[in-house]
Design an enzyme around this catalytic site. Structure first.
Site, short mmCIF file in Angstrom:
data_model
loop_
_atom_site.label_atom_id
_atom_site.label_comp_id
_atom_site.label_asym_id
_atom_site.label_seq_id
_atom_site.Cartn_x
_atom_site.Cartn_y
_atom_site.Cartn_z
N HIS A 162 0.86 -1.16 0.00
CA HIS A 162 0.00 0.00 0.00
C HIS A 162 0.91 1.23 0.00
CE1 HIS A 162 -3.71 -2.13 0.86
NE2 HIS A 162 -2.99 -2.92 1.63
N CYS A 204 -0.28 2.34 -4.67
CA CYS A 204 -1.11 3.45 -5.11
C CYS A 204 -0.28 4.72 -5.11
CB CYS A 204 -2.30 3.64 -4.17
SG CYS A 204 -3.55 2.39 -4.37
#
Ligand SMILES: *[C@@H]1O[C@H](CO)[C@@H](O)[C@H](O)[C@H]1NC(C)=O
Ligand SMILES: *[C@@H]1O[C@H](CO)[C@@H](O)[C@H](O)[C@H]1NC(C)=O
Ligand SMILES: *[C@@H]1O[C@H](CO)[C@@H](O)[C@H](O)[C@H]1NC(C)=O
Ligand SMILES: *[C@@H]1O[C@H](CO)[C@@H](O)[C@H](O)[C@H]1NC(C)=O
Ligand SMILES: *[C@@H]1O[C@H](CO)[C@@H](O)[C@H](O)[C@H]1NC(C)=O
Length: 466
Positions: A162, A204
């Site tokens: 992440h 991301c």
């Protein structure tokens, strides 16, 4: 080129599955004049990092284990491959095949033989930087392996987790802040302990790690799964076609990662340049005419793209003469993709759905699902409320959420401010958590308009004290 996207809403409404047709045509990639690095007799080093923990994040450690197998088959020695993985997946109670990790439906075991250099809480940012810098005395725990490299060596760094604007996750301790990582790389360059370095990052908004930050003159070539403002995507997820066996209940890979890994599995990498691999990965990861896609980006010294992939990660002798340019078969493309910020919700939902009615497991899964949803509500409320206190109702969202700096500019100028405001927010309002990370751009924007730490502390206390 840069496409902005509104922040996703939380919740299952964001689990939008798409059927994506395969748009890959490797034969149309122009062959480049390959440049051989092999004549310098340097060593090849690999640093592989999965920055998450938890079965719902299965895919990150699966990607990293797979990367280890590629480097190992490529001929790198274990003493030169350093693996960071929390190592809570293979023997997790939810894993239907104990001791085995796969990276695609019905795939081979990728866990076999993976060195456990830094596991559990030793997967942290301090050890990561110490390993890159080759500084053994700065390590805590772990195998003690570091990138003990010389001036003729090449280094391959692969990081999957992440992430969000300006940061990458770690399962323990501080985030990796873009500016700190860049400073470590500059220090490594100044120490003259590599000839060239390749960095692949999947997260991301991973472009924000290098955008406006990575110099072109320190012999580093980096690619990222997405640009500075968009999601990257999980792949091989439950309810997918071809289906992940339903007992897995979690995504097995990430799209950019499986793209470079599966390309490397098949081909003679001594006949493929970094630029050619970039093209393959870019085409498979980015579906230009559909909404749910990401732009694979390049940073640093682009002319290193002429280097052979094998100069960094070797090549599997079994792939001799199977060159990518003569490969007319299209790699399988996962049919449905899941936003990484929602992959954990999907996991909890899948667990809930699959458990027998009235069972303890079903109650437990429901509780985790509800907890996650209410934590998300808390983070959204807190950030919105803080924005309102700082800028007023009407101006808050345009300053915090809609302001995106143009390509080429870093997220924030004052990285100390950014770090301090993130820390201050978390001190009073709790961890942003994997989901709330998506608000780091909002926090960076606070710095960009001059919000101080004192001010942030005051509004955080006011928002979160009860
Ligand atoms: C290695 O790390 C130690 C402890 O953090 C630090 O004191 C030392 O200066 C570092 N050495 C180098 C060469 O950076
Ligand atoms: C690096 O390569 C250069 C040129 O081939 C050679 O002269 C030098 O000795 C090498 N250095 C090391 C540390 O191997
Ligand atoms: C970029 O790398 C090439 C070798 O691939 C080198 O010749 C060139 O000097 C590098 N550019 C910069 C700005 O360092
Ligand atoms: C691979 O190519 C080399 C050189 O072109 C050739 O000598 C060799 O026989 C080929 N190997 C196979 C398995 O086709
Ligand atoms: C909102 O922004 C406008 C234009 O910058 C400014 O005039 C106004 O005072 C701001 N409103 C609040 C409540 O801060």
């Amino acid at each position: 080129m840069i496409k902005t996207r509104m922040m996703n809403n939380w919740g299952c409404g964001a689990l939008i599955f798409l059927t994506l047709s395969c748009m890959i045509n490797v034969e149309s990639v122009r062959p480049l004049e390959a440049m051989h690095l092999n004549d310098h007799h340097g060593k090849r080093w690999g640093v592989l990092v999965a920055g998450s923990s938890g079965y719902e994040n299965y895919r990150h450690q699966a990607d990293v284990c797979h990367a280890y197998q590629v480097l190992k088959k490529g001929g790198l020695n274990d003493e030169n491959i350093i693996v960071f993985m929390y190592d809570d997946i293979a023997f997790h109670a939810s894993n239907p095949t104990p001791g085995v990790i796969i990276n695609k439906p019905r795939g081979d075991d990728v866990y076999y033989g993976v060195p456990k250099d830094y596991t559990g809480d030793d997967v942290n940012v301090d050890n990561f930087y110490a390993v890159l810098l080759g500084n053994k005395s700065a390590l805590t725990g772990g195998s003690g392996k570091v990138v003990d490299s010389g001036p003729n060596d090449s280094i391959f760094l692969y990081y999957v987790d992440h992430g969000s604007s300006g940061i990458l996750g770690m399962p323990n301790g501080e985030y990796v802040y873009a500016k700190d990582l860049i400073n470590v790389l500059k220090k490594k360059h100044a120490a003259k302990t590599y000839k060239s370095m390749v960095i692949y990052v999947e997260a991301c908004e991973s472009g924000s790690i290098f955008e406006g930050l990575l110099p072109k003159n320190i012999n580093i070539y980096a690619t990222t799964a997405s640009n500075a403002v968009e999601n990257s995507w999980a792949a091989y997820c439950p309810r997918d076609h071809p289906s992940v066996p339903s007992e897995y209940e979690t995504c097995l890979g990430d799209l950019y990662s499986i793209s470079w890994l599966e390309d490397s599995d098949k081909h003679d990498l001594s006949k493929e340049t970094l630029e050619q691999q970039y093209e393959v990965v870019r085409r498979r990861t980015g579906f230009d005419n559909l909404q749910y896609s990401s732009h694979v980006m390049k940073y640093g010294n682009a002319s290193r793209g002429n280097d052979l992939v094998s100069s960094y990660i070797g090549t599997n002798p079994a792939n001799d003469n199977y060159t990518f340019l003569h490969d007319s078969s299209s790699p399988p493309t996962p049919a449905r993709l899941v936003s990484p910020r929602d992959a954990d919700l999907l996991h909890f939902w899948q667990k809930y759905h699959n458990a027998p009615a009235g069972s303890h497991d079903k109650l437990e899964a429901k509780k985790r699902l509800m907890d996650e949803i209410s934590y998300r509500k808390h983070v959204e409320y807190s950030i919105n409320h803080i924005g309102m206190l700082l800028f007023g109702n009407s101006n808050s969202s345009s300053i915090l959420l809609d302001t995106v700096r143009p390509p080429g500019q870093p997220l924030v100028d004052d990285w100390d401010c950014f770090k301090m405001l993130v820390t201050t927010y978390e001190k009073y309002c709790g961890s942003l958590s994997k989901y709330g990370m998506k608000y780091t751009r909002a926090i960076a924007n606070m710095c960009n308009v001059g919000v101080t730490m004192e001010k942030m502390a005051a509004v955080s206390i006011q928002t979160c004290s009860n």
